[in-house]
Structures are given as structure tokens and as C-alpha cells.
Design a protein around this motif. Structure first.
Motif, PDB file in Angstrom:
ATOM      1  N   TRP A   1      46.956  78.786 -18.138  1.00 53.87           N
ATOM      2  CA  TRP A   1      47.628  77.122 -19.390  1.00 53.87           C
ATOM      3  C   TRP A   1      46.391  77.087 -19.045  1.00 53.87           C
ATOM      4  CZ3 TRP A   1      53.224  77.740 -18.912  1.00 53.87           C
ATOM      5  CH2 TRP A   1      53.790  79.338 -19.002  1.00 53.87           C
ATOM      6  N   LEU A   2      45.433  76.173 -17.482  1.00 60.17           N
ATOM      7  CA  LEU A   2      45.105  75.347 -17.056  1.00 60.17           C
ATOM      8  C   LEU A   2      43.862  74.573 -18.956  1.00 60.17           C
ATOM      9  CD1 LEU A   2      45.344  72.784 -15.424  1.00 60.17           C
ATOM     10  CD2 LEU A   2      43.750  74.138 -14.097  1.00 60.17           C
ATOM     11  N   PRO A   3      43.183  75.679 -18.823  1.00 69.12           N
ATOM     12  CA  PRO A   3      41.955  75.166 -19.746  1.00 69.12           C
ATOM     13  C   PRO A   3      42.973  74.057 -21.556  1.00 69.12           C
ATOM     14  CG  PRO A   3      41.522  76.502 -18.647  1.00 69.12           C
ATOM     15  CD  PRO A   3      42.394  76.698 -18.882  1.00 69.12           C
ATOM     16  N   LYS A   4      43.691  75.310 -21.831  1.00 76.54           N
ATOM     17  CA  LYS A   4      44.930  74.720 -23.181  1.00 76.54           C
ATOM     18  C   LYS A   4      45.716  73.469 -22.941  1.00 76.54           C
ATOM     19  CE  LYS A   4      46.646  74.984 -26.918  1.00 76.54           C
ATOM     20  NZ  LYS A   4      45.905  75.176 -28.284  1.00 76.54           N
ATOM     21  N   LEU A   5      45.916  73.496 -21.106  1.00 72.82           N
ATOM     22  CA  LEU A   5      46.628  71.880 -20.892  1.00 72.82           C
ATOM     23  C   LEU A   5      45.671  71.073 -21.529  1.00 72.82           C
ATOM     24  CD1 LEU A   5      49.640  70.302 -20.292  1.00 72.82           C
ATOM     25  CD2 LEU A   5      48.407  71.529 -18.005  1.00 72.82           C
ATOM     26  N   LYS A   6      44.507  71.224 -21.266  1.00 74.54           N
ATOM     27  CA  LYS A   6      43.146  70.163 -21.036  1.00 74.54           C
ATOM     28  C   LYS A   6      43.120  69.621 -22.034  1.00 74.54           C
ATOM     29  CE  LYS A   6      41.232  70.125 -16.109  1.00 74.54           C
ATOM     30  NZ  LYS A   6      40.497  70.795 -15.016  1.00 74.54           N
ATOM     31  N   GLN A   7      43.388  70.539 -23.230  1.00 76.18           N
ATOM     32  CA  GLN A   7      43.072  69.812 -24.586  1.00 76.18           C
ATOM     33  C   GLN A   7      44.591  69.236 -25.228  1.00 76.18           C
ATOM     34  OE1 GLN A   7      42.657  73.572 -27.228  1.00 76.18           O
ATOM     35  NE2 GLN A   7      40.965  74.724 -25.680  1.00 76.18           N
ATOM     36  N   ILE A   8      45.383  69.680 -25.096  1.00 79.70           N
ATOM     37  CA  ILE A   8      46.697  69.128 -24.870  1.00 79.70           C
ATOM     38  C   ILE A   8      46.875  67.297 -24.189  1.00 79.70           C
ATOM     39  CG2 ILE A   8      49.071  69.109 -25.501  1.00 79.70           C
ATOM     40  CD1 ILE A   8      49.236  71.983 -24.723  1.00 79.70           C
ATOM     41  N   ILE A   9      46.461  67.619 -23.191  1.00 82.57           N
ATOM     42  CA  ILE A   9      46.568  66.012 -22.671  1.00 82.57           C
ATOM     43  C   ILE A   9      44.846  66.440 -21.863  1.00 82.57           C
ATOM     44  CG2 ILE A   9      47.248  65.264 -20.725  1.00 82.57           C
ATOM     45  CD1 ILE A   9      48.807  65.452 -22.685  1.00 82.57           C
ATOM     46  N   PRO A  10      44.028  65.878 -22.325  1.00 76.08           N
ATOM     47  CA  PRO A  10      42.957  65.730 -22.093  1.00 76.08           C
ATOM     48  C   PRO A  10      42.669  65.241 -20.359  1.00 76.08           C
ATOM     49  CG  PRO A  10      42.530  64.228 -24.314  1.00 76.08           C
ATOM     50  CD  PRO A  10      43.696  64.736 -24.193  1.00 76.08           C
ATOM     51  N   SER A  11      43.789  63.717 -19.954  1.00 78.95           N
ATOM     52  CA  SER A  11      43.648  62.925 -19.360  1.00 78.95           C
ATOM     53  C   SER A  11      44.426  64.365 -18.017  1.00 78.95           C
ATOM     54  CB  SER A  11      43.944  61.640 -18.326  1.00 78.95           C
ATOM     55  OG  SER A  11      45.322  61.885 -19.613  1.00 78.95           O
ATOM     56  N   TYR A  12      45.049  65.226 -18.403  1.00 83.53           N
ATOM     57  CA  TYR A  12      45.273  65.399 -16.780  1.00 83.53           C
ATOM     58  C   TYR A  12      44.061  66.184 -16.103  1.00 83.53           C
ATOM     59  CZ  TYR A  12      48.247  69.774 -14.751  1.00 83.53           C
ATOM     60  OH  TYR A  12      48.910  69.666 -12.971  1.00 83.53           O
ATOM     61  N   GLY A  13      44.995  65.589 -14.370  1.00 79.09           N
ATOM     62  CA  GLY A  13      43.956  66.019 -13.143  1.00 79.09           C
ATOM     63  C   GLY A  13      43.305  64.445 -12.967  1.00 79.09           C
ATOM     64  N   VAL A  14      43.338  63.631 -13.970  1.00 80.20           N
ATOM     65  CA  VAL A  14      42.483  63.084 -13.652  1.00 80.20           C
ATOM     66  C   VAL A  14      43.601  61.510 -13.015  1.00 80.20           C
ATOM     67  CG1 VAL A  14      40.831  60.952 -13.979  1.00 80.20           C
ATOM     68  CG2 VAL A  14      40.485  63.336 -14.180  1.00 80.20           C
ATOM     69  N   SER A  15      43.362  60.709 -12.809  1.00 79.52           N
ATOM     70  CA  SER A  15      44.499  59.117 -12.662  1.00 79.52           C
ATOM     71  C   SER A  15      43.838  58.015 -12.925  1.00 79.52           C
ATOM     72  CB  SER A  15      43.835  58.713 -11.350  1.00 79.52           C
ATOM     73  OG  SER A  15      45.076  57.641 -10.956  1.00 79.52           O
ATOM     74  N   LEU A  16      45.003  57.677 -13.876  1.00 77.22           N
ATOM     75  CA  LEU A  16      43.892  56.292 -15.313  1.00 77.22           C
ATOM     76  C   LEU A  16      44.623  55.357 -15.084  1.00 77.22           C
ATOM     77  CD1 LEU A  16      46.027  57.674 -18.624  1.00 77.22           C
ATOM     78  CD2 LEU A  16      43.227  57.742 -18.020  1.00 77.22           C
ATOM     79  N   ILE A  17      45.454  54.847 -14.045  1.00 74.07           N
ATOM     80  CA  ILE A  17      45.592  53.996 -12.810  1.00 74.07           C
ATOM     81  C   ILE A  17      44.399  53.991 -12.456  1.00 74.07           C
ATOM     82  CG2 ILE A  17      46.868  52.955 -10.897  1.00 74.07           C
ATOM     83  CD1 ILE A  17      48.778  54.943 -11.753  1.00 74.07           C
TER      84      ILE A  17
END
Length: 514
Positions: free
Chosen positions: A461-477
Motif C-alpha cells: 500500500w505504501l506507493p498509493k499512500l504516498k500519492q494520497i499523502i505526499p508528505s508521508y514519511g517526512v517531518s513537516l516540522i
């Protein structure tokens, strides 16, 4: 029943509020083959905490809520929790933008509108706090664009109703972020549930109450017993995964599940009342959500605020909430809810919280004893020229704060949200309240990470999740540039303001320093 019941769905969602709607949509996006059944006690979706008038509609990004920025013993202001909530709302913005982009939501203005978020104080001690708060927040890229003023004329431009009629010698101060939002979570829930129900393998059953949960040890499934409230018939549904997103009804269902992880949890219900003004001549002169400072001992959900609300195309003002106590766990619940939630395992946590939170009890009793004149006196602090005849009472939704077992103190009262799940990841319950709806996407992702970690892989599911949430896995802080990019893109898609340019904050800070 909306249709014949699927007796063995992959997923059962209990409650048709914003949480179940969000998680169900995520799961169906990530795995279209999943079968999902939703059961809701009421006759439609989003009628409890998600319903527009049952919450403040603040797109909680910790812009204006001062309870997220406590003052340390040395006088400095801690913004760490504010930053967490701030970027959690970014996940919701990305999720909603994805749905708008694919046409699942035709027009974002059906549920979200730009609305500045402001913090306001009017005494010397709190002005000092607000100035320190601004200095700490505006120095971080997540709060680029934040403005501060102690100038009455400037404040009058931002929000005239707050200034007019106020004593000329009364000190005032405010911060403002124009990229805030007003969100109709009831409308959003209906959009999500409608989209989900139209997908193959998805069912939504209204007026169906889940009355029991039994684990089938041999097959690792859950037997979900559901009663049709029209016919009285009880159905048995078997599911591989159960999400209890029933708002105030989640605790009793968690207890019915019998999972050891839920042992000792209790709930403390808090009720609320708003003052509501629908006069268009008044509401058009106030375009902001103006948050004040919480009273000593009050729960965070009771911070006073004067809000612009846009619901069903109508613009109104909302002030409050005035907190109170009811033994109901849901607005449409029973007065026996609190008493029926008491178990031998949670008696000690309940008594410990009662012992350690006397100031909260005192506050709620005081709120219950308030007369109409007392309520209007509080309104006067934020709208000095308010006319009582322009306002009416609006009952808010019920909230159930978490009481959790604690080895040292016996029990702790928590004001946030918490996921409590089975060790085999087959069931999870969402307990608690604010900032809930605003961070629904963050909570859904927590459920995915907690219960579906095996599917969150590069080949899953990871590639699709990153399409939905482009910042997934990265700290926006930590990642300033990605934060700016994400906010600019989602603001454009959702048709909301974006004031995050570094030059804007630099200009604001120079004005303050001057």
C-alpha cells in the motif's frame, strides 16, 4: 437496512462519523478489493460529534488555541504540541485535496472555507504571554505569516466587533493567521460516506446498533452482533478487522470487546452550550475565529471563542462553549451511560481522577449554575456591544474525555484522543475528543500503521499512500520547503488562503520589532 447484510465483510466500522468515514475511505483507496460494512445507530451519518453545530468547525491547526502552547516555569512558551497538531492538520488537507483532485468531492466549498484564526487577550499579564507565544511560533516555518498587534486600530480592522464598545484604556493584543479555515464536518462526513457507500463491496446500515463484540479465537475474527432498531432483529456479522469510531459510544463497545488492552479505561462526559447569532448584518462584520484563554480548571474544549460559521451556505456567529456535565456519553445517548461504564477495573482510575481534578469539578458545577446574564457577561468580553436579543442557545455535542489507568496515580484524565487496540491488530477503538475531526487523516494513518503494518510496504500500500499523502514519511516540522509546497498546493485545490511566504513573516516581525 440499506441492503442485505454482508455476513462476512473484511472490515466493520462502528459509527458513521468523520472518523469511520475517513478510515473507510483510506482503506478502500489503498485496497479496492476490501469489503467494508458500516453500522450506525442513528438514521443518518455525522449526526453526533461530527454534526456542524455540535462542534466549533475550527480546522484545528493549533493556530489560535493557547492551551496547546503552555508557559514553562522559566516564562518561555512551549510550542511542541502546537507544532504536532499543526502538521497533523496538513495530513487532512492533503487527504481532502486528493479526493477533490480525483472528483470524489466535487467542490471543496461544500465543507471548507477560509477563515482567519486569532488569539485574543485583554490584560497585561496575558499580553506578555501572547507576545512570547508569537515570538516562539512565528520563528518557525509552520507559522510563517502569523501577525501580532497591540494596536487597537489594527485589531479593529481584523475584527471590529471585538474592539467596538471596549474601554479606551483597556490593553488588548491579538495574533492572526489568515490561512485558517472553518470546516463543516457534518457536510464532509456526508460527502465521504456517500462516496464510500457507492464503492463496490461497501455497505452503510443506519438504525443498526452494535450490541456486542465477541472474539473468535480460532479464526482470529470478530463476531459483531448488530440489532436492527426498526425490526428488533439481531444479525451476526463476522469481520477480520473492527474499528470502533463511535464517539462517546466507543468506550462501552471497547469494554464489550473484552480485550485486555482496554482494561481500566473510563470516561468523563462533558456537555456544552453555544450562543448563536444568525443576523446577517452582524455576522458579515466578523470574519474570524477568535480564541481566548481558558479559565482555570476548565477542559481545553471549553476555551471561549467567537467564531464565524458557514453551514449550509448560511453565515452565522457562534460563541462559547459553556461547559457542563451530563452523564450521557452521546447527545442522543442515555443518562445511564456513565454509570453503566463503571467496571471493577476502572473504579480506581475514576476515583483517582475525581480526587486529582477537583478544580475541573468546581468549574463544571459553576458552569451549570450560570444564568443567562452570566453567559452574556462572558460574551461581552469578546463582543462588548452584543445585544442579548440577537443570540439564542444552541446545544453542542457531548464529549467523553479519556480516563486511563496509571500505575503511580491510579488514573489520569486525558483531553486528547487515543487509539486502544488489540494486540493482534484485529480491533481498535478511538477514545477521546478534541482535536479529533481536524486530525482525522492523522488518526486514520495511525490505525493503518498500528493494524495494517504488513501492507504498508513498497510492494503493497505504501506507493498509493504516498500519492494520497505526499508528505508521508517526512517531518513537516523539520522540512520547511516541503511544508511550503504542500500548503500552497492544498490551498489551491481546497480554495482556501495560503499566507506562508517567508517575506510575509519577515515584514510582520519587523513591524513588531519597530
Amino acid at each position: 437496512m440499506t441492503s442485505a447484510v454482508n455476513s462476512e465483510p473484511d472490515v466493520v466500522l462502528i459509527g458513521a462519523g468523520i472518523m469511520s468515514a475517513t478510515l473507510g475511505t483510506f482503506l478502500k483507496e489503498l485496497e479496492p478489493s476490501l469489503t467494508i460494512s458500516t453500522f450506525e445507530t442513528l438514521e443518518d451519518c455525522g449526526l453526533e460529534s461530527s454534526e456542524a453545530w455540535n462542534n466549533a468547525g475550527t480546522g484545528h491547526a493549533a493556530n489560535c488555541e493557547m492551551n496547546y502552547t503552555p508557559q514553562r516555569a522559566d516564562g518561555s512558551v512551549d510550542i511542541s504540541r502546537a507544532l504536532e497538531v499543526n502538521v497533523e492538520f496538513d495530513l487532512s488537507r492533503q487527504f481532502w485535496s486528493h479526493l477533490v483532485g480525483k472528483g470524489a468531492i466535487a467542490d471543496p466549498r461544500a465543507f471548507i472555507h477560509p477563515c482567519p484564526h486569532m488569539s485574543f487577550v485583554h490584560d497585561a499579564a496575558n499580553i506578555g504571554f501572547l507576545r512570547k507565544r508569537f515570538d516562539a511560533m512565528s520563528a518557525h516555518h509552520c507559522y510563517e505569516g502569523m501577525e501580532y498587534t497591540e494596536d487597537r486600530n489594527k485589531l479593529g480592522e481584523w475584527t471590529p466587533l471585538v474592539v467596538e464598545g471596549r474601554s479606551a484604556d483597556e490593553p488588548v493584543a491579538a495574533t492572526r493567521i489568515i490561512s485558517g479555515t472553518d470546516v463543516d464536518y457534518g457536510a464532509l462526513t456526508r460527502l465521504l460516506v456517500s462516496h464510500l457507500a457507492a464503492q463496490p463491496g461497501c455497505q452503510v446500515h443506519y438504525k443498526n446498533r452494535v450490541i456486542d463484540l465477541v472474539r473468535e479465537e480460532e479464526k482470529g475474527r470478530w463476531l459483531v452482533k448488530v440489532q436492527d432498531l426498526d425490526s428488533g432483529e439481531v444479525h451476526a456479522v463476522k469481520a477480520k478487522f473492527v474499528f470502533i469510531g463511535a464517539g462517546g459510544g466507543a468506550l462501552p463497545l471497547l469494554q464489550k470487546s473484552g480485550i485486555p488492552e482496554g482494561k481500566g479505561y473510563g470516561g468523563f462526559p462533558v456537555s456544552g452550550i453555544w450562543l448563536r447569532c444568525d443576523d446577517p448584518e452582524i455576522s458579515k462584520r466578523h470574519h474570524a475565529k477568535v480564541y481566548g484563554k481558558a479559565a482555570v480548571g476548565s477542559p481545553p474544549m471549553s476555551v471561549p471563542h467567537l467564531d464565524t460559521r458557514i453551514i449550509g451556505g448560511q453565515r452565522s456567529l457562534l460563541f462559547g462553549p459553556y461547559a457542563g456535565f451530563s452523564s450521557k456519553f452521546l447527545k442522543h445517548g442515555s443518562l445511564l451511560d456513565l454509570f453503566e461504564s463503571v467496571r471493577p477495573a476502572n473504579i480506581k482510575p475514576l476515583l483517582s481522577v475525581a480526587r486529582d481534578n477537583f478544580d475541573l469539578t468546581e468549574y463544571l458545577v459553576g458552569q451549570l449554575l450560570q444564568s443567562e446574564s452570566h453567559r452574556l457577561a462572558t460574551l461581552d468580553e469578546y463582543f462588548p456591544n452584543a445585544d442579548p436579543k440577537d443570540w439564542k442557545l444552541q446545544v453542542a455535542g457531548q464529549r467523553v474525555q479519556i480516563i486511563k489507568p496509571d500505575v503511580k496515580r491510579g488514573g489520569l484524565l486525558e483531553f486528547g484522543t487515543e487509539l486502544v487496540g488489540a494486540s493482534d491488530q484485529s480491533l481498535v477503538a478511538l477514545l477521546g475528543a478534541s482535536p479529533g475531526a481536524s486530525t482525522a487523516a492523522f488518526i486514520a494513518i495511525e490505525v493503518l500503521e498500528k493494524c495494517f503494518a504488513g501492507q504498508l510496504t513498497a510492494s503493497g500500500w505504501l506507493p498509493k499512500l504516498k500519492q494520497i499523502i505526499p508528505s508521508y514519511g517526512v517531518s513537516l516540522i523539520k522540512d520547511a520547503e516541503l511544508t511550503r509546497q504542500i500548503r500552497a498546493r492544498t490551498a489551491e485545490v481546497l480554495k482556501i488562503d495560503n499566507a506562508t511566504s517567508p517575506s510575509a513573516t519577515s515584514a510582520v516581525r519587523s513591524r513588531v520589532d519597530a
